[in-house]
Design a protein around this motif. Structure first.
Motif, short mmCIF file in Angstrom:
data_model
loop_
_atom_site.label_atom_id
_atom_site.label_comp_id
_atom_site.label_asym_id
_atom_site.label_seq_id
_atom_site.Cartn_x
_atom_site.Cartn_y
_atom_site.Cartn_z
N VAL C 285 -9.05 -2.22 5.99
CA VAL C 285 -9.41 -2.34 4.53
C VAL C 285 -7.95 -2.46 3.69
O VAL C 285 -7.10 -1.72 4.05
CB VAL C 285 -10.33 -1.02 4.41
N ALA C 286 -8.03 -3.18 2.57
CA ALA C 286 -7.03 -3.23 1.74
C ALA C 286 -7.30 -2.78 0.58
O ALA C 286 -8.37 -3.15 -0.19
CB ALA C 286 -6.25 -4.78 1.76
N ILE C 287 -6.63 -1.74 -0.02
CA ILE C 287 -7.05 -1.12 -1.43
C ILE C 287 -5.80 -1.43 -2.18
O ILE C 287 -4.69 -1.15 -2.13
CB ILE C 287 -7.34 0.32 -1.39
N TYR C 288 -6.25 -1.92 -3.49
CA TYR C 288 -5.32 -2.42 -4.36
C TYR C 288 -4.64 -1.03 -5.12
O TYR C 288 -5.40 0.06 -5.15
CB TYR C 288 -5.99 -3.17 -5.43
N GLY C 289 -3.69 -1.12 -5.57
CA GLY C 289 -3.05 0.14 -6.35
C GLY C 289 -3.81 0.41 -7.32
O GLY C 289 -4.57 -0.20 -8.00
N MET C 290 -3.68 1.82 -7.51
CA MET C 290 -4.23 2.52 -8.78
C MET C 290 -5.70 2.51 -8.39
O MET C 290 -6.49 2.76 -9.64
CB MET C 290 -3.70 1.95 -9.97
N THR C 291 -6.36 2.31 -7.49
CA THR C 291 -7.77 2.30 -7.17
C THR C 291 -8.22 3.78 -6.98
O THR C 291 -7.41 4.64 -6.03
CB THR C 291 -8.04 1.37 -5.85
N ALA C 292 -9.47 4.08 -7.34
CA ALA C 292 -9.85 5.46 -7.18
C ALA C 292 -11.21 5.06 -6.00
O ALA C 292 -11.94 4.34 -6.31
CB ALA C 292 -10.53 6.05 -8.20
N VAL C 293 -10.96 5.69 -4.87
CA VAL C 293 -11.96 5.47 -3.52
C VAL C 293 -12.71 6.78 -3.63
O VAL C 293 -12.13 7.90 -2.90
CB VAL C 293 -11.36 5.12 -2.37
N THR C 294 -14.05 6.54 -4.14
CA THR C 294 -14.76 7.80 -4.06
C THR C 294 -16.15 7.93 -3.12
O THR C 294 -16.72 8.86 -3.07
CB THR C 294 -15.33 8.17 -5.57
N ASN C 295 -15.97 6.74 -2.40
CA ASN C 295 -17.04 6.67 -1.26
C ASN C 295 -16.50 6.07 -0.05
O ASN C 295 -15.72 5.34 -0.22
CB ASN C 295 -18.44 5.80 -1.79
N SER C 296 -17.34 6.17 1.07
CA SER C 296 -16.93 5.78 2.29
C SER C 296 -16.74 4.11 2.03
O SER C 296 -17.77 3.45 1.18
CB SER C 296 -17.89 5.92 3.54
N ILE C 297 -15.94 3.33 2.88
CA ILE C 297 -15.99 1.89 2.75
C ILE C 297 -16.07 1.67 4.44
O ILE C 297 -15.63 2.00 5.20
CB ILE C 297 -14.57 1.35 2.21
N THR C 298 -17.17 0.77 4.42
CA THR C 298 -17.57 0.57 6.07
C THR C 298 -17.40 -0.80 6.20
O THR C 298 -17.25 -1.11 7.63
CB THR C 298 -19.18 0.86 5.98
N GLN C 299 -16.82 -1.85 5.46
CA GLN C 299 -16.48 -3.13 5.83
C GLN C 299 -15.14 -3.52 5.78
O GLN C 299 -14.65 -3.05 4.29
CB GLN C 299 -17.27 -4.29 4.97
N ALA C 300 -14.35 -4.19 6.53
CA ALA C 300 -13.08 -4.70 6.27
C ALA C 300 -13.23 -5.56 4.74
O ALA C 300 -14.15 -6.01 4.62
CB ALA C 300 -12.63 -5.38 7.30
N GLY C 301 -11.99 -5.55 4.19
CA GLY C 301 -12.07 -6.49 3.16
C GLY C 301 -11.04 -5.65 2.16
O GLY C 301 -10.43 -4.99 2.28
#
Lengths: 348, 348, 348
Positions: C285-301
């Motif tokens: 999984v790639a997460i852009y800067g300043m992102t808020a992740v509040t739930n699980s991420i189940t897929q690469a992307g």
């Protein structure tokens, strides 16, 4: 992780729990419901763990009365199992006590006052006029500046810095790398350059406070920055000059509070929150992680602002639309009016 | 907080202010308008404080000409009262001077060059080839790496780290726990693992710079990371490799700038701001706290992006809608077209 | 920045590159395409730099086969020029080796185990039961707590803190000021006050990991916090208790992961990202800067959430509208229905 050895009944008595089942079973350490072995004491504070509870290999479990029927082993019944667990963990795994006294490499100024029961670690530095209370612990490489005070039973972890003229209350903890009393960020404009405004206030930290690893609490400009009793600050939290954090408020990692803001008592602030300066947050406010607080909050309650993460292509489309949100709203308004007029004409 | 003792007139003269009222009154310390006592010097820089001004128990007040009629005590009249106050505070409360020389526990390499007027504190370490300028101050436990330079009058607070081959300009300050010159975050992909890219540049910090407590400024990959003169970085700011921060720019707490970005002169960046890598921010840009800057900014002005905090139930509803914002916009467009067509047909 | 001296052909052979052009040219240091001089080795990994490539004063360039025709000097052809460059930089500029052994001021407990090839710097403290592997390097003022382990070839930079009972794998690096093993942020409610939950787990850091300057990795509550092999954490990253960061994941500056979250392998997390607790992020999984992740991420992307910065007056208007976004959506829905009904009536 061997701890001390207790009978379930003795531990229950100490914790104020009812002991149901074999009162003589021995518990020697805390463990998870699933990962416990013989001697393990686990806890269960939620219905979600009933299945694990029913299958636990622990020797005893702290649980609510409602969960007791599902508990296959000795139960220590409590209204607040997590709190009882916290205390049990402290009893089963007491912190190793340190010998009182100063390490031979500790540098303590002649006019510092060190309680004979305090422990001053290697390469610690305690400057003149500082005072260290009974049973306090100043770890390796910690620094206590001129005239500062560390209360009884307080603990400065390795490499912490308590700058000049600040106070840490009894039983409070500074975790490794925390800095209390560095200069507030105050500068006056002088054309294009900035002139430093001397930061002449101090920091007053109450009792039973924790300040996380590499956190920073700045000294006040004129009056003190204040952290009241029972406050818990997580790692890398930043408290700017002249902030007041109300008693029993907790702030999670990497959140920051800008200058002169007052945060109420018993607030709960999530991680990565930014609270602007010169505002006032009421008692009992909960702020979700990654929220930007730019105005005072006058009512207890829960507040939030972060946008939820989404897949990048969708995010990009939506973020672009946001830049025109007001414009779209005005178009919606205009359309509502047009349709209302058409409808009216149809009726006529 | 006793300071030095001045007559109002002598202080006014030194500050370049006009002294109105009893020129012989003595001032001995700075204080707030409301909290001052005898000998206190306060300042008033805004209409909002006129009521406090009128009632101040201070002995003298620095204020604008417009506020003078409301000042019940000696007035030191200035066009920029906050700047005059900053200077007055420095005059009334000079930093205690340190004896020059090395503490007996300071470890200074034989081939380091230490000006005889510099002060090197206990347990400080200065490696080979480093140079420390006149009047510079290296506090307890600070570290100056091989070949680094600390300019005249610069001040490294306790537990700061200046890594190898970096330069700190004259009169600059590193607050406690700040790290200048740690490796930039550079790795090359090698299948699923990452190979470290040696970080061979340095950090060049100009004159009259402040770097806040526990802030980090990384060394460049090949060329230097540069912090120009007069820059002020607050606590826990992070500057990545090969960033250039223009002169007299100020950055508030916990903001970060990613690699190779150039920030202009005289910018003002709020707290918790994230600026992406490889972009360019113009001179004179102001960025509000908690803003994400993902593209270059070519025009001076004020920029922002944070969502305002709101009560959680409202936030939750709105945040969900945001995930479909583009879709809603397209529906608005379609509806506009339908209504236009209907309207047209009505007209026909 | 003089390095070691290589012929282009010898270096190419060592890097597994094809050498095209004068194989005997000498390279002595790495440099940028534009800034190189004689002896300089540059790299070109993108079409965007072809113009600089064509004009480079470097003695040799690492580039892709496609770029070779534009290279005016000796080319070292590689499928992955940046990786080859990273290795070349390591060969040309090897880190100066430290003499093994303990500085006379290093405090090493009698029952600590120090490999004779390890280097323990001035004022470092190694507590009882700790072990330091072959070739490991403990820099000035670093602290290794009771029973902790530092693997072979690992490097603890100045003023790092490795708390009691934690493990750092072989070849891993803690940059200056990093703290590994401070207490997790765990408290149980007791009325309005908070009772500390003893943090009894440790931290297990794998091999070839980097932990940035002033970063913090907290010890687990009961079980360990785990940083798997090859993970790279940038400066001021915060990892809370019982997080697991999967192998070869990279996390940029000032991002934080709350307690008990599991982050997959080979993820890429931007700067200033906040990931909530008790969730699970998939591998890749790639997460852009300043992102808020509040739930699980189940897929690469790729995932993101930050709002883009805009000029303040527009931002203010749009942000206000956001507070009513759900309401606006409902009005859009209602309008769609009205128009549909009108259209229907027209048709009838």
């Amino acid at each position: 992780m061997a701890g001390t050895d207790w009978s379930a009944t003795a531990l229950a008595q100490r914790l104020g729990c009812e002991c149901v089942g074999d009162a003589h079973v021995r518990v020697t350490h805390v463990a998870t419901l699933a990962g416990a072995g013989p001697g393990g004491l686990a806890f269960c504070a939620s219905d979600a763990y009933r299945e694990q509870l029913a299958a636990t290999p622990a020797s005893a479990v702290i649980c609510r009365a409602a969960d007791r029927p599902y508990c296959p082993v000795t139960a220590l019944v409590s209204d607040n199992p997590y709190l009882a667990y916290a205390r049990a963990a402290g009893l089963l795994h007491p912190e190793p006590s340190l010998a009182a006294g100063r390490h031979e490499t500790a540098l303590v100024a002649a006019d510092a006052t060190i309680d004979p029961t305090a422990s001053i670690g290697p390469y610690a530095v305690v400057e003149g006029g500082a005072s260290i209370g009974a049973g306090a612990r100043i770890d390796a490489g910690a620094f206590v500046g001129r005239g500062s005070h560390v209360g009884a039973g307080a603990h400065l972890h390795p490499r912490t810095v308590l700058a000049v003229g600040c106070r840490i209350g009894a039983s409070s903890v500074l975790h490794a790398g925390a800095v209390v009393g560095s200069d507030g960020f105050g500068f006056a404009r002088d054309g294009e350059r900035w002139e430093k405004v001397p930061q002449l206030g101090g920091v007053v930290v109450g009792e039973d406070v924790e300040i996380g690893a590499n956190a920073t609490v700045d000294r006040g400009a004129l009056e003190d920055t204040v952290i009241e009793d029972g406050v818990k600050l997580d790692d890398q939290v930043h408290i700017a000059h002249n902030v007041r954090v109300g008693a029993h408020t907790v702030i999670a990692g990497q959140s920051g509070i800008a200058g002169s803001t007052t945060l109420g008592r018993c607030c709960q602030v999530g991680g990565h929150v930014a609270i602007t300066g010169h505002i006032r947050i009421a008692d009992g406010v909960a702020i979700y992680g990654m929220t930007a607080v730019t105005n005072s909050i006058t009512q207890a309650g829960q507040y939030a602002s972060p946008m939820p993460a989404q897949e990048v292509s969708g995010w990009r489309r939506n973020a672009v639309r946001f830049l025109k949100l007001d414009d779209h709203y005005r178009r919606l308004l205009a359309l509502e009016k047009t349709v209302r007029d058409m409808h009216q004409r149809d009726e006529d």
